[in-house]
Every structure is written in C-alpha cells, then in structure tokens.
Design a protein around this motif. Structure first.
Motif, PDB file in Angstrom:
ATOM      1  N   ALA A 261       0.865  -1.189   0.000  1.00  0.00           N
ATOM      2  CA  ALA A 261       0.000   0.000   0.000  1.00  0.00           C
ATOM      3  C   ALA A 261       0.897   1.234   0.000  1.00  0.00           C
ATOM      4  O   ALA A 261       2.068   1.173   0.387  1.00  0.00           O
ATOM      5  N   TYR A 262       0.333   2.363  -0.401  1.00  0.00           N
ATOM      6  CA  TYR A 262       1.086   3.618  -0.407  1.00  0.00           C
ATOM      7  C   TYR A 262       0.821   4.361   0.902  1.00  0.00           C
ATOM      8  O   TYR A 262      -0.333   4.604   1.268  1.00  0.00           O
ATOM      9  N   PRO A 263       1.870   4.735   1.625  1.00  0.00           N
ATOM     10  CA  PRO A 263       1.695   5.325   2.957  1.00  0.00           C
ATOM     11  C   PRO A 263       1.482   6.831   2.983  1.00  0.00           C
ATOM     12  O   PRO A 263       1.152   7.393   4.032  1.00  0.00           O
ATOM     13  N   ALA A 264       1.720   7.520   1.838  1.00  0.00           N
ATOM     14  CA  ALA A 264       1.585   8.989   1.784  1.00  0.00           C
ATOM     15  C   ALA A 264       2.392   9.626   2.918  1.00  0.00           C
ATOM     16  O   ALA A 264       3.506   9.184   3.218  1.00  0.00           O
ATOM     17  N   SER A 265       1.825  10.629   3.583  1.00  0.00           N
ATOM     18  CA  SER A 265       2.592  11.390   4.587  1.00  0.00           C
ATOM     19  C   SER A 265       2.812  10.659   5.898  1.00  0.00           C
ATOM     20  O   SER A 265       3.550  11.159   6.766  1.00  0.00           O
ATOM     21  N   THR A 266       2.216   9.475   6.089  1.00  0.00           N
ATOM     22  CA  THR A 266       2.572   8.701   7.283  1.00  0.00           C
ATOM     23  C   THR A 266       4.037   8.263   7.206  1.00  0.00           C
ATOM     24  O   THR A 266       4.614   7.847   8.212  1.00  0.00           O
ATOM     25  N   THR A 267       4.633   8.396   6.027  1.00  0.00           N
ATOM     26  CA  THR A 267       6.079   8.187   5.860  1.00  0.00           C
ATOM     27  C   THR A 267       6.863   9.048   6.852  1.00  0.00           C
ATOM     28  O   THR A 267       7.944   8.653   7.313  1.00  0.00           O
ATOM     29  N   LYS A 268       6.325  10.205   7.174  1.00  0.00           N
ATOM     30  CA  LYS A 268       7.035  11.158   8.031  1.00  0.00           C
ATOM     31  C   LYS A 268       7.244  10.629   9.449  1.00  0.00           C
ATOM     32  O   LYS A 268       8.051  11.186  10.210  1.00  0.00           O
ATOM     33  N   ILE A 269       6.542   9.559   9.802  1.00  0.00           N
ATOM     34  CA  ILE A 269       6.799   8.918  11.089  1.00  0.00           C
ATOM     35  C   ILE A 269       8.252   8.446  11.134  1.00  0.00           C
ATOM     36  O   ILE A 269       8.956   8.637  12.134  1.00  0.00           O
ATOM     37  N   MET A 270       8.695   7.831  10.044  1.00  0.00           N
ATOM     38  CA  MET A 270      10.082   7.379   9.971  1.00  0.00           C
ATOM     39  C   MET A 270      11.049   8.559   9.945  1.00  0.00           C
ATOM     40  O   MET A 270      12.085   8.554  10.631  1.00  0.00           O
ATOM     41  N   THR A 271      10.738   9.575   9.158  1.00  0.00           N
ATOM     42  CA  THR A 271      11.602  10.750   9.087  1.00  0.00           C
ATOM     43  C   THR A 271      11.748  11.388  10.459  1.00  0.00           C
ATOM     44  O   THR A 271      12.848  11.793  10.870  1.00  0.00           O
ATOM     45  N   CYS A 272      10.651  11.448  11.195  1.00  0.00           N
ATOM     46  CA  CYS A 272      10.661  12.066  12.521  1.00  0.00           C
ATOM     47  C   CYS A 272      11.503  11.280  13.516  1.00  0.00           C
ATOM     48  O   CYS A 272      12.369  11.847  14.186  1.00  0.00           O
ATOM     49  N   ILE A 273      11.259   9.974  13.619  1.00  0.00           N
ATOM     50  CA  ILE A 273      11.990   9.205  14.637  1.00  0.00           C
ATOM     51  C   ILE A 273      13.475   9.148  14.306  1.00  0.00           C
ATOM     52  O   ILE A 273      14.322   9.190  15.213  1.00  0.00           O
ATOM     53  N   LEU A 274      13.830   9.109  13.015  1.00  0.00           N
ATOM     54  CA  LEU A 274      15.242   9.146  12.643  1.00  0.00           C
ATOM     55  C   LEU A 274      15.876  10.471  13.032  1.00  0.00           C
ATOM     56  O   LEU A 274      16.988  10.517  13.557  1.00  0.00           O
ATOM     57  N   ALA A 275      15.168  11.561  12.774  1.00  0.00           N
ATOM     58  CA  ALA A 275      15.688  12.886  13.121  1.00  0.00           C
ATOM     59  C   ALA A 275      15.907  13.000  14.625  1.00  0.00           C
ATOM     60  O   ALA A 275      16.928  13.541  15.082  1.00  0.00           O
TER      61      ALA A 275
END
Length: 461
Positions: free
Chosen positions: A56-70
């Motif tokens: 499935a395509y996650p759209a902006s829920t991708t930012k969960i990964m960007t956030c925790i990595l940051a």
C-alpha cells in the motif's frame, strides 16, 4: 431546556462518548477501508487485520520514519537548520523559504502537525546532505525493525510508484516510535507555535491534521478522548490514510487505516471509524499467562563437539521459560486457547548447539501461533553445562596409589629420571657385549677341528 440538552450532547461528542456508543455492536468487517491493522503496542500482537501485509502507499505517514530518525540523529533539538536552495513545493507545506534558519524542533513539529513536505525535505538534507542519502538511512532503519514489505524513496511520502509499505509495517514502525518520549509529545500536540525566523518576523502556528487529536475551527469534531497520536496522510494514489494510537486503562493500541479514496468515502471516514476500532479493541482485548496453559516446558537437543566424558553423551535438556510471558489477543481467541491449548502451533528457533555450552545460556526461542498469528514467544535456556571435546579436565588431581605423580621441569624428579636413564643405558650395553662375546666364542670352537685335520694331513705327506 432545549439549549441545555443541546449543550450536553455537544459535550458528549467532544469527549468522544458518542463514539463509544456508536461502537456498540461494531463489526470491523463492515468497514470498507482496504488496508487495516490493529496492534497491541506492548506486545506487537495483531488484534485485527485486513490486507495488512499487502503493498500500500503510505503517503505522509512516511514522516513517522523521518521524525523518529531525526530525533535519534539529533544532538540538540534546538540546533539551527538552514533550509537549502531547493525547497519542496508540492503538497502540504509550512511555506519555509530558501536560506531560512529555523530550530530543528520547530521543523519537526511543522512536519508532523501541519504535514509539511518542505519541512521533511529540509530535515533530510540537514542530516545527510541530500534527501536520497537520508532515505538510505530510512530503509536501513526499516530493515532493522523488520519492515520487510517497505521501501522508501521520499522523506515526505509524496507519491512514487516504488515508494510503498504495508499497514502492518507502519504499525510496527509506530509501535517503535511511540517508545520515544519526545516523539509521543510531538504527535499528541494539537497546535504548535514556532518562533520568528530570519525570513518571517511573526513566526508560525501549526495545527494537527489528526482530527482524533485536534479540531480546526469550522470543522466537525471527531476528537477521541483516549487518542494520543500519530499521523495522517493524503495523496491521490494512496487515498486517505491514518496511523493513530490510543491508550485506555493502561492498554495502548495502534491502528493503521490505508486506502480510503475520496470517490468512495468521505474525507472523515477514517476518523469516524478509528474511535470505533479502538473501542472495539479495548472491549475485546485480553491477556493470558502462558504458564497457565500447561505447555511442555523442555526440549531435547544434541550438542556437537561434546566431550566423550559427557554423562548424557552430548544430549542436552533445554528449558522453556514462560515466566512473565503473556498471550495478547481478542478475548474470544484466548477463550478458545484456554479450552484447547493444542490449537497452538509451535515454531522453534534454536541456535546451532556446539560445545562448550554454559548452564543457563540462552540458546533460542520458541514461538506459539494461533490461526497463523504469533501470540507469544518464550526464551529457551540450557539446563546444564556441556564441555567440549579435548578440553582440559577440571577435576582435582587423583589420589589413587596408581596415579603417576608428575614433577615440574628442573625439579628433583627430573634428576632422578636422568640417573635411571644412564643406568638403563649401561645395562643394555653390558647385555649387548655379553651376547657379542658368546657369538665370537662359538665361531672359534668351530674353526678348531679344521685346523687339526689340516695339521695331520701335512704329517702324512
């Protein structure tokens, strides 16, 4: 009186009580959302799923990964980020400008609440120089978390055909991220005020797009009193997406709803159903002590390279430790297992056993599944030590009168051994001398008669 009743109803709606009553008799299968995963945050067990392992395509829920990595890469959330020359201009934005200087913390809030695609890209470039380099870190993290159905291409989730995930993987990621206290604080915030910058003298205010957490002015309220995160997502290809979390009476659940397309359902369909899913999960959630099921708690395994002196011939008993291990599932499922524990299937993951093995050493795990889903996993330990072949003996020196006492080099024993050697050597030489003498004497006796015969022959002539 009518005004008073209306006020009471409005308060009930705001507190989410109406959502609870609406969940009475709720059937998860009645929800048309194509990709669903409801997970227990503590154990990671899935309480309900529909196509949760499908792409499935996650759209902006991708930012969960960007956030925790940051958050994990940041030395200081107040460090200043300078926005690069190439700013993302597509989709949802916080409208930052090239060269704008902003604290990392503000950018993260702008990314997670306002869903700023420009903020996500700026964060990625801040840590890795380029977005693509940061995405490599995202995929490395996904692999480490066991997100086997995920591949990231963008830091913000703008659509790419080769940027995808699954409902289960995103629940897995969210479960991990929610263990970070700063992440929890960010995704639970309704609004956030950012300080002025070198490009904006008034600062910014961002509102959370998750309607379970925050209601914007003029919009219908879907606030849910137990909600505490996480992130929305919307693109034409992904549809309306929601990753949400809620905590009630010490139980925390994570819900992923992907793929609600606007031509089929309303934009708020995900929020309308989220509270129902949570209430259904809380009402049907249960735990079961694994130790109460009477399951076998030992295994037998052969140990390679075991000492020939091993009392069991290298056969080792392994102990399965059910201490504190719980099955987490829907109450109906747990009732079925209580009634017949043999319904569980067992998967053993035991390390290759090669001596030496220490007593109490963990050598693997055993997992128990029901209907294809893992309910609990227990550690496995060695019940005793197993020595390796050729290992030095660890017993005390023998006191048997037949034992040979050894003496260190250079001691009295070495001198005694030297004296014995020379005595034995001289004795052997003496014996050889006597044997040689006897042989020589025998030959002389044989030659004597021949000489006498020769003498007589000369006289006769």
């Amino acid at each position: 009186m009518k005004k008073f009743v209306s006020l009471i109803l409005a308060l009930l709606l705001a507190l989410g009580i109406s959502s609870v009553s609406a969940a009475d008799g709720f059937d998860p299968a009645s929800v048309s959302t194509p990709y669903v995963c409801l997970m227990d945050a503590a154990s990671g067990n899935v309480l309900y799923e529909k196509n949760a392992y499908e792409k499935a395509y996650p759209a902006s829920t991708t930012k969960i990964m960007t956030c925790i990595l940051a958050l994990e890469l940041a030395g200081d959330l107040n460090e200043i980020v300078t926005v690069g020359d190439s700013v993302e201009t597509k989709g949802s934005l916080i409208n930052i400008l090239p060269g704008e200087k902003m604290p990392l913390k503000d950018l993260i809030y702008g990314m997670m609440l306002q869903s700023g695609n420009d903020a996500a890209r700026a964060i990625a470039e801040h840590f890795s120089g380029t977005e693509s380099a940061f995405v490599e870190k995202m995929n490395e993290k996904a692999e480490a978390l066991g997100m086997t159905g995920t591949r990231f291409v963008k830091s913000n989730g703008l659509h790419k055909d080769d940027h995808y995930s699954t409902a289960y993987d995103m629940a897995l990621l969210s479960r991990y991220a929610m263990q970070n206290a700063t992440f929890r604080q960010i995704v639970a915030a309704g609004t956030y005020d950012a300080a002025p910058t070198n490009k904006d003298s008034t600062g910014y205010q961002w509102e959370n797009t998750n309607k379970l957490i925050h209601t914007k002015q003029g919009e219908a309220s879907y606030k849910y009193q137990y909600a505490n995160g996480i992130k929305t997502g919307d693109t034409a290809n992904a549809g309306r997406c929601l990753v949400a979390s809620a905590k009630k009476d010490g139980v925390e659940l994570i819900l992923v709803l992907f793929g609600d397309y606007s031509d089929k359902v309303s934009g708020d369909y995900r929020f309308q159903n989220a509270a129902k899913f949570f209430e259904w999960g809380f009402a049907n959630y249960g735990t079961l002590e694994a130790s109460s099921l009477g399951l076998a708690n030992t295994l037998q395994a052969a140990v390679g390279n075991a000492s020939p002196d091993d009392a069991e011939g290298g056969l080792l008993t392994l102990n399965i430790d059910f201490t504190g291990v719980k099955a987490v599932a829907l109450s109906q499922t747990l009732d079925e297992i209580r009634g017949d524990p043999s319904l569980l299937t067992v998967t053993k993951a035991i390390d290759p056993l090669t001596a030496p093995v220490e007593e109490g050493q963990q050598v693997g795990t055993v997992s128990y599944q029901y209907d294809g889903a893992t309910l609990f996993t227990a550690p496995v330990y060695a019940s005793r030590a197993v020595a390796e072949a050729g290992a030095a003996p660890t017993s005390q020196p023998s006191t048997s009168p037949l034992a040979i006492e050894t003496t260190p080099p250079g001691g009295a024993g070495e001198k005694n051994n030297s004296w014995v050697f020379w005595v034995c050597l001289l004795a052997a030489l003496g014996i050889l001398f006597l044997i040689a003498k006897l042989i020589f004497a025998g030959r002389r006796r044989k030659r004597a008669p021949r000489r006498r015969k020769a003498y007589r022959a000369r006289i006769v002539r």
